[in-house]
Design a protein around this motif. Sequence first.
Motif, PDB file in Angstrom:
ATOM      1  N   UNK A  17     -23.949  -3.094 -25.901  1.00 27.55           N
ATOM      2  CA  UNK A  17     -23.479  -1.710 -25.798  1.00 27.55           C
ATOM      3  C   UNK A  17     -24.596  -0.783 -25.352  1.00 27.55           C
ATOM      4  N   UNK A  18     -25.818  -1.065 -25.762  1.00 27.20           N
ATOM      5  CA  UNK A  18     -26.959  -0.249 -25.335  1.00 27.20           C
ATOM      6  C   UNK A  18     -27.182  -0.373 -23.827  1.00 27.20           C
ATOM      7  N   UNK A  19     -27.001  -1.570 -23.286  1.00 25.74           N
ATOM      8  CA  UNK A  19     -27.142  -1.776 -21.838  1.00 25.74           C
ATOM      9  C   UNK A  19     -26.146  -0.912 -21.073  1.00 25.74           C
ATOM     10  N   UNK A  20     -24.920  -0.842 -21.565  1.00 20.04           N
ATOM     11  CA  UNK A  20     -23.907  -0.007 -20.909  1.00 20.04           C
ATOM     12  C   UNK A  20     -24.214   1.472 -21.106  1.00 20.04           C
ATOM     13  N   UNK A  21     -24.667   1.821 -22.275  1.00 21.65           N
ATOM     14  CA  UNK A  21     -25.004   3.219 -22.570  1.00 21.65           C
ATOM     15  C   UNK A  21     -26.124   3.725 -21.671  1.00 21.65           C
ATOM     16  N   UNK A  22     -27.138   2.899 -21.436  1.00 25.80           N
ATOM     17  CA  UNK A  22     -28.260   3.303 -20.572  1.00 25.80           C
ATOM     18  C   UNK A  22     -27.785   3.621 -19.159  1.00 25.80           C
ATOM     19  N   UNK A  23     -26.694   2.992 -18.738  1.00 29.36           N
ATOM     20  CA  UNK A  23     -26.132   3.229 -17.408  1.00 29.36           C
ATOM     21  C   UNK A  23     -25.058   4.326 -17.434  1.00 29.36           C
ATOM     22  N   UNK A  24     -24.910   4.977 -18.588  1.00 25.99           N
ATOM     23  CA  UNK A  24     -23.930   6.047 -18.766  1.00 25.99           C
ATOM     24  C   UNK A  24     -22.498   5.546 -18.510  1.00 25.99           C
ATOM     25  N   UNK A  25     -22.213   4.345 -18.997  1.00 26.15           N
ATOM     26  CA  UNK A  25     -20.894   3.732 -18.858  1.00 26.15           C
ATOM     27  C   UNK A  25     -20.184   3.824 -20.204  1.00 26.15           C
ATOM     28  N   UNK A  26     -19.018   4.450 -20.195  1.00 26.21           N
ATOM     29  CA  UNK A  26     -18.231   4.614 -21.411  1.00 26.21           C
ATOM     30  C   UNK A  26     -17.423   3.353 -21.690  1.00 26.21           C
ATOM     31  N   UNK A  27     -17.447   2.902 -22.921  1.00 24.64           N
ATOM     32  CA  UNK A  27     -16.636   1.758 -23.342  1.00 24.64           C
ATOM     33  C   UNK A  27     -15.327   2.315 -23.870  1.00 24.64           C
ATOM     34  N   UNK A  28     -14.238   1.937 -23.234  1.00 22.58           N
ATOM     35  CA  UNK A  28     -12.916   2.431 -23.619  1.00 22.58           C
ATOM     36  C   UNK A  28     -12.370   1.627 -24.794  1.00 22.58           C
ATOM     37  N   UNK A  29     -12.613   0.326 -24.781  1.00 20.83           N
ATOM     38  CA  UNK A  29     -12.080  -0.546 -25.820  1.00 20.83           C
ATOM     39  C   UNK A  29     -12.932  -1.805 -25.892  1.00 20.83           C
TER      40      UNK A  29
END
Length: 57
Positions: free
Chosen positions: A12-24
């Motif tokens: 989740x941190x990897x996605x957060x660093x790229x400013x990618x929102x996790x929908x589900x």
Amino acid sequence: MKNTIGSIYMLTHALSKENINIIMTMSGAHESSIIFAVAEIDEKRAIQSLYNTLFKP
């Protein structure tokens, strides 16, 4: 995942660093199976970010 502390955080941190929102999120019956739903526009960046986190030193 049960034997690796912080595995979900790492992903989740990897996605957060790229400013990618996790929908589900969903986890499968097997402990190494996890699914993140993201916006279609973020799909390629999300895959690249997770790949870099998991497979590149």
